[in-house]
Design an enzyme around this catalytic site. Sequence first.
Site, PDB file in Angstrom:
ATOM      1  N   GLU B  81      39.553-124.502  25.927  1.00  0.00           N
ATOM      2  CA  GLU B  81      39.976-124.553  24.511  1.00  0.00           C
ATOM      3  C   GLU B  81      41.190-125.479  24.332  1.00  0.00           C
ATOM      4  O   GLU B  81      41.443-126.293  23.343  1.00  0.00           O
ATOM      5  CB  GLU B  81      39.560-123.219  24.033  1.00  0.00           C
ATOM      6  CG  GLU B  81      38.287-122.778  23.653  1.00  0.00           C
ATOM      7  CD  GLU B  81      37.661-122.067  25.157  1.00  0.00           C
ATOM      8  OE1 GLU B  81      38.438-122.078  26.124  1.00  0.00           O
ATOM      9  OE2 GLU B  81      36.358-121.625  24.875  1.00  0.00           O
ATOM     10  N   HIS B 150      33.195-110.705  20.760  1.00  0.00           N
ATOM     11  CA  HIS B 150      32.448-111.826  20.130  1.00  0.00           C
ATOM     12  C   HIS B 150      32.289-111.343  18.839  1.00  0.00           C
ATOM     13  O   HIS B 150      31.213-111.823  18.478  1.00  0.00           O
ATOM     14  CB  HIS B 150      31.445-112.166  20.991  1.00  0.00           C
ATOM     15  CG  HIS B 150      31.689-112.610  22.222  1.00  0.00           C
ATOM     16  ND1 HIS B 150      31.991-111.805  23.500  1.00  0.00           N
ATOM     17  CD2 HIS B 150      31.585-113.953  22.782  1.00  0.00           C
ATOM     18  CE1 HIS B 150      32.202-112.537  24.519  1.00  0.00           C
ATOM     19  NE2 HIS B 150      31.767-113.761  24.163  1.00  0.00           N
TER      20      HIS B 150
END
Lengths: 76, 354
Positions: B81, B150
């Site tokens: 990322e 998540h």
Amino acid sequence: MTDVLFPLMSGKADATGVIVTWFVESGDQVTPSTLIAEVAVDKVDAEVYPEISGVITLLVEESKEVPQGAVIAQVT
Amino acid sequence: MTTTLHRKDQSLALPIEPDPGKRKLSTAKAMQEAISQRMARDESVFVMGEDVGPYGGIFSSTTGLIDRFGPERVLDTPISETAFIGLGIGAAVEGMRPIVELMFADFFGVCMDQIYNHMAKIHYESGGNVRVPMVLMMAAGGGYSDGAQHSQCLWGTFAHLPGMKVVVPSNPYDAKGLMTAAIDSDDPVVFVFHKGVMGLGWMSKNDRSIGAVPEAEYIVPIGKARVAREGTDVTIVTLSLSVHHSLDVAEKLASEGISVEVIDLRSLVPLDREAIVRSVSKTGRLVVVDEDYQSFGLSGEVIAVVAEHDPSLLKRVSRVCVPDVPIPYAHALEYAVLPTAARIEAAVRNVVAT
């Protein structure tokens, strides 16, 4: 009048599918560019468009399991 | 380096939000359409992220784009990322308009330096000479047993740090208009979509995640809240999936004569403080509903807005947020911490009782 079929999406002919979302209602005017439904088999999605223009009648409820190839709507 | 490649902000007047019409889309398809239409008209717009290509984004934010625009404009990235968000920032600085997907908001931890020290600060550090016209979109929210890493919302964290607009749509119409506005923005925009408003069959689907969306391009102005339902007894200030739960509660309580106004903030930065004050001036009672963590976040900020304006406006105030614990995996425990309709209803009843 033309039938709208649940698309053949899985090689397993007996695998059933589900209407995830109807984007139209019975009585709506549709064309071949109208997104009428999203359907799924085993979490794989597909969009459904009618082959002809006309007024649509929905034959299957949302979330209901149907065989692939089943008639899910009619356009007249 | 010049800024002439970038569009100038066109006008101070807010654009008109068009009539939604009759055609219906899911929120996911509305986002795809916004991106697709801007890509078609502007070659500087491109998409990048993990599984945004053939897979179409794990929450269907980019379905079909690679078929139309090809792998040079819809790029699948390695799982790094920091690298690909940094790449997006560099492209934006050089005049492109990247839309970069961070797969889950929860993953910001591995790439935050790029986000808050670079993406958010380059405009300031350059004395206003270098703009970063980038969209950083990310999935957020819980409710489907995906565990503590998540399921977080975290929009308050991005909003806390200066230099980024933060938009959080609740429905298809706003998602398309806000995505178009985000792409057009010359400043970085964090676009947070809750998985529960996307209209995906394999998630628990919310009826309001399917709605009417104009086919033509349009802009929903960033920083303008929407009155999702008018009422007179109590104001719920909320956003994203919690808008839908709040509307359900408002409908239920209307039959008992309790009139609930629901404000959908649509963006945290800029925050529409006027809309909050206007509504609470009318009702005097405020419930803030936020799926982000309770402390040090949006809910306290909203209440502070009213208190700083005029504390005498507030007869009663309450907030319904995730208590300061990680989101549980177990379904029953997760729903004990989420801002469910039952918790919202209890809070509303409490603040209108006295």
